[in-house]
Design a protein around this motif. Sequence first.
Motif, PDB file in Angstrom:
ATOM      1  N   VAL A  40       0.809  -1.223   0.000  1.00 60.77           N
ATOM      2  CA  VAL A  40       0.000   0.000   0.000  1.00 60.77           C
ATOM      3  C   VAL A  40       0.843   1.276   0.000  1.00 60.77           C
ATOM      4  O   VAL A  40       1.941   1.322   0.539  1.00 60.77           O
ATOM      5  N   SER A  41       0.255   2.307  -0.620  1.00 59.24           N
ATOM      6  CA  SER A  41       0.790   3.674  -0.552  1.00 59.24           C
ATOM      7  C   SER A  41       0.143   4.367   0.633  1.00 59.24           C
ATOM      8  O   SER A  41      -0.805   3.860   1.224  1.00 59.24           O
ATOM      9  N   ALA A  42       0.615   5.568   0.915  1.00 62.26           N
ATOM     10  CA  ALA A  42      -0.046   6.421   1.899  1.00 62.26           C
ATOM     11  C   ALA A  42      -1.373   6.889   1.321  1.00 62.26           C
ATOM     12  O   ALA A  42      -1.545   6.936   0.096  1.00 62.26           O
ATOM     13  N   MET A  43      -2.342   7.231   2.189  1.00 58.54           N
ATOM     14  CA  MET A  43      -3.623   7.760   1.712  1.00 58.54           C
ATOM     15  C   MET A  43      -3.349   9.026   0.897  1.00 58.54           C
ATOM     16  O   MET A  43      -2.416   9.773   1.206  1.00 58.54           O
ATOM     17  N   GLU A  46      -1.369  12.417   1.661  1.00 58.57           N
ATOM     18  CA  GLU A  46      -0.693  12.303   2.960  1.00 58.57           C
ATOM     19  C   GLU A  46       0.821  12.565   2.862  1.00 58.57           C
ATOM     20  O   GLU A  46       1.385  13.265   3.707  1.00 58.57           O
ATOM     21  N   THR A  47       1.462  12.022   1.850  1.00 60.94           N
ATOM     22  CA  THR A  47       2.911  12.220   1.730  1.00 60.94           C
ATOM     23  C   THR A  47       3.220  13.706   1.507  1.00 60.94           C
ATOM     24  O   THR A  47       4.178  14.239   2.082  1.00 60.94           O
ATOM     25  N   ASN A  48       2.391  14.372   0.705  1.00 58.54           N
ATOM     26  CA  ASN A  48       2.568  15.823   0.505  1.00 58.54           C
ATOM     27  C   ASN A  48       2.376  16.567   1.819  1.00 58.54           C
ATOM     28  O   ASN A  48       3.110  17.511   2.119  1.00 58.54           O
ATOM     29  N   GLY A  73       3.215   7.543   6.563  1.00 56.95           N
ATOM     30  CA  GLY A  73       1.966   7.513   5.790  1.00 56.95           C
ATOM     31  C   GLY A  73       1.589   6.100   5.387  1.00 56.95           C
ATOM     32  O   GLY A  73       0.440   5.670   5.525  1.00 56.95           O
ATOM     33  N   GLU A  74       2.559   5.352   4.905  1.00 55.24           N
ATOM     34  CA  GLU A  74       2.322   3.979   4.461  1.00 55.24           C
ATOM     35  C   GLU A  74       2.047   3.066   5.663  1.00 55.24           C
ATOM     36  O   GLU A  74       1.298   2.104   5.572  1.00 55.24           O
ATOM     37  N   GLN A  75       2.665   3.379   6.788  1.00 56.38           N
ATOM     38  CA  GLN A  75       2.443   2.581   8.007  1.00 56.38           C
ATOM     39  C   GLN A  75       0.965   2.614   8.397  1.00 56.38           C
ATOM     40  O   GLN A  75       0.358   1.588   8.732  1.00 56.38           O
ATOM     41  N   GLY A 135       4.397   0.238   1.498  1.00 58.38           N
ATOM     42  CA  GLY A 135       5.279   0.473   0.349  1.00 58.38           C
ATOM     43  C   GLY A 135       6.233   1.626   0.601  1.00 58.38           C
ATOM     44  O   GLY A 135       6.203   2.261   1.663  1.00 58.38           O
ATOM     45  N   PHE A 136       7.133   1.848  -0.356  1.00 59.18           N
ATOM     46  CA  PHE A 136       7.920   3.096  -0.408  1.00 59.18           C
ATOM     47  C   PHE A 136       9.044   3.164   0.624  1.00 59.18           C
ATOM     48  O   PHE A 136       9.765   4.134   0.681  1.00 59.18           O
ATOM     49  N   GLN A 137       9.231   2.077   1.410  1.00 58.40           N
ATOM     50  CA  GLN A 137      10.207   2.186   2.493  1.00 58.40           C
ATOM     51  C   GLN A 137      11.063   0.929   2.644  1.00 58.40           C
ATOM     52  O   GLN A 137      10.697  -0.149   2.220  1.00 58.40           O
ATOM     53  N   GLY A 149      11.957   7.271  -2.733  1.00 55.12           N
ATOM     54  CA  GLY A 149      11.672   8.334  -3.694  1.00 55.12           C
ATOM     55  C   GLY A 149      10.189   8.344  -4.010  1.00 55.12           C
ATOM     56  O   GLY A 149       9.525   7.301  -3.932  1.00 55.12           O
ATOM     57  N   ARG A 150       9.663   9.529  -4.375  1.00 56.42           N
ATOM     58  CA  ARG A 150       8.227   9.667  -4.607  1.00 56.42           C
ATOM     59  C   ARG A 150       7.737   8.654  -5.641  1.00 56.42           C
ATOM     60  O   ARG A 150       8.417   8.384  -6.625  1.00 56.42           O
ATOM     61  N   GLY A 151       6.595   8.096  -5.380  1.00 56.57           N
ATOM     62  CA  GLY A 151       6.045   7.074  -6.266  1.00 56.57           C
ATOM     63  C   GLY A 151       6.673   5.700  -6.042  1.00 56.57           C
ATOM     64  O   GLY A 151       6.461   4.765  -6.809  1.00 56.57           O
ATOM     65  N   GLY A 152       7.442   5.575  -4.949  1.00 54.32           N
ATOM     66  CA  GLY A 152       8.259   4.380  -4.731  1.00 54.32           C
ATOM     67  C   GLY A 152       7.505   3.108  -4.355  1.00 54.32           C
ATOM     68  O   GLY A 152       8.089   2.015  -4.380  1.00 54.32           O
ATOM     69  N   SER A 153       6.218   3.225  -4.042  1.00 52.15           N
ATOM     70  CA  SER A 153       5.472   1.999  -3.684  1.00 52.15           C
ATOM     71  C   SER A 153       5.373   1.025  -4.854  1.00 52.15           C
ATOM     72  O   SER A 153       5.335  -0.190  -4.647  1.00 52.15           O
ATOM     73  N   ASP A 154       5.329   1.549  -6.069  1.00 54.80           N
ATOM     74  CA  ASP A 154       5.330   0.665  -7.247  1.00 54.80           C
ATOM     75  C   ASP A 154       6.579  -0.213  -7.223  1.00 54.80           C
ATOM     76  O   ASP A 154       6.525  -1.410  -7.504  1.00 54.80           O
ATOM     77  N   THR A 155       7.703   0.412  -6.882  1.00 50.97           N
ATOM     78  CA  THR A 155       8.967  -0.320  -6.858  1.00 50.97           C
ATOM     79  C   THR A 155       8.955  -1.380  -5.763  1.00 50.97           C
ATOM     80  O   THR A 155       9.423  -2.504  -5.976  1.00 50.97           O
TER      81      THR A 155
HETATM   82  N1  ASP Z   1       3.408   7.820  -0.760  1.00 53.04           N
HETATM   83  C1  ASP Z   1       4.557   7.969  -1.625  1.00 53.04           C
HETATM   84  C2  ASP Z   1       4.316   9.119  -2.586  1.00 53.04           C
HETATM   85  O1  ASP Z   1       3.290   9.728  -2.562  1.00 53.04           O
HETATM   86  C3  ASP Z   1       4.904   6.709  -2.335  1.00 53.04           C
HETATM   87  C4  ASP Z   1       3.872   6.223  -3.308  1.00 53.04           C
HETATM   88  O2  ASP Z   1       2.717   6.642  -3.295  1.00 53.04           O
HETATM   89  O3  ASP Z   1       4.201   5.399  -4.149  1.00 53.04           O
HETATM   90  O4  ASP Z   1       5.191   9.446  -3.334  1.00 53.04           O
END
Ligand code: ASP
Length: 411
Positions: A40-43, A46-48, A73-75, A135-137, A149-155
């Motif tokens: 999962v990503s953050a809601m 939330e990261t912003n 956020g992901e927690q 994710g993301f961590q 890095g931003r968008g890292g949950s995909d990775t």
């Molecule tokens: N929450 C992080 C972001 O907004 C990671 C992700 O969503 O993939 O960048």
Amino acid sequence: MAVYVQKFGGTSVGSVERILAVAKRIANSVAAGNQVVAVVSAMSGETNRLSALGAELSAAPAAREMDVLLSSGEQVTSALLSMALTDLGIKARSYLGSQIKITTDSSHQKARIEHIDPENLLSDLNNGFVPVVAGFQGVNSDGDITTLGRGGSDTTAVAIAVALQAEECQIFTDVDGVYTADPRMVKDARLLETITFEEMLELASLGSKVLSQRSVEFAGKYATPLRVLSSFSNEFPGTLITNEETSMEKPVVSGITYSRDEAKLTLLGVPDIPGVAAKILGPIGRENIEVDMIVQNVGADGMTDFTFTVKREAYDHALNVLEKIKGELGASMVIGDKTIVKVSVVGVGMRSHAGVATIMFDALAEESINILMISTSEIKISIVIAERYMELAVRSIHKAFGLSDKAVSEA
Ligand code: ASP
Ligand code: MG
């Protein structure tokens, strides 16, 4: 049993209702006999929000502390989704990156995954649990929390799919999949059933925001099937990103994408002698400004013009650098433009087809759109045009290649 890694992005888990919907989707997948690992990503937002909090408190927050902050956020989401699953009668357990564990290097805020221990996940799966991974961590060798890095949950999702040799890594998002062009811009854009890793990587690097570039790279390297699909509807099977051999669709052009994040700079009247390009781009590189396209015109009277593009936010910085070196280079003038965009067509079919560029340029000529710069590679053609023509250009190129919903795009 087949293992599926299912990743849910920010909007997919943006509210309690959405988290419940995601839990139901996972429950259905489990009921169908699959083993599922959720990531999962953050809601959404939330990261912003967390990032802004850090910036508000300190002008230069320590990267280590930013990672502790952002990873929270992901927690939150992993705990909430785990609770929702449990309420549906599905055994579930949340995990932080450090618990799994996902080991990374120490580059805070842009860490790279080095290793994943699959043991915790495997033993959960074998005991009938759905592991819900934040994710993301990850965690570095000192035990410090890192983020990717931003968008890292995909990775994260792809890396887990690779580690578990999953059947498929499914990225659930707020769009139905990968389209031939942005469906908000091109009404009859077509949803692609399949696309190759190579094409998706180009699209991601040229402006498409559907998947993070790193996740596509990672999946391609290990040939892990990656699917993008909507968490909001069950209507479409989404788009499968796969190897060229197994890809069903092989049109000359698979997709069109665009980027507004562009600006160009030109040095007029520089001496046409060896070493000039290095003298211009050296100082730009030393300022950490990324250069994309480069054009040097044929010289006349021993003079030439030198043009290159940078990200829009780097424009002022690059302009300053050029103004400083202008005198030393003997250039006559520096000019630039921040109102340009890059439009690109991508397709592995280009390798075996001539005349692709002509179709694109004809379409633009018909609309009287002036091309400012061109760059090509084996499977893409990018052009730079004035921003005001962007939508028109994308639509007319889409039409010229017969990519619309109704057309059959077999070439
Ligand atoms: N929450 C992080 C972001 O907004 C990671 C992700 O969503 O993939 O960048
Ligand atoms: Mg996100």
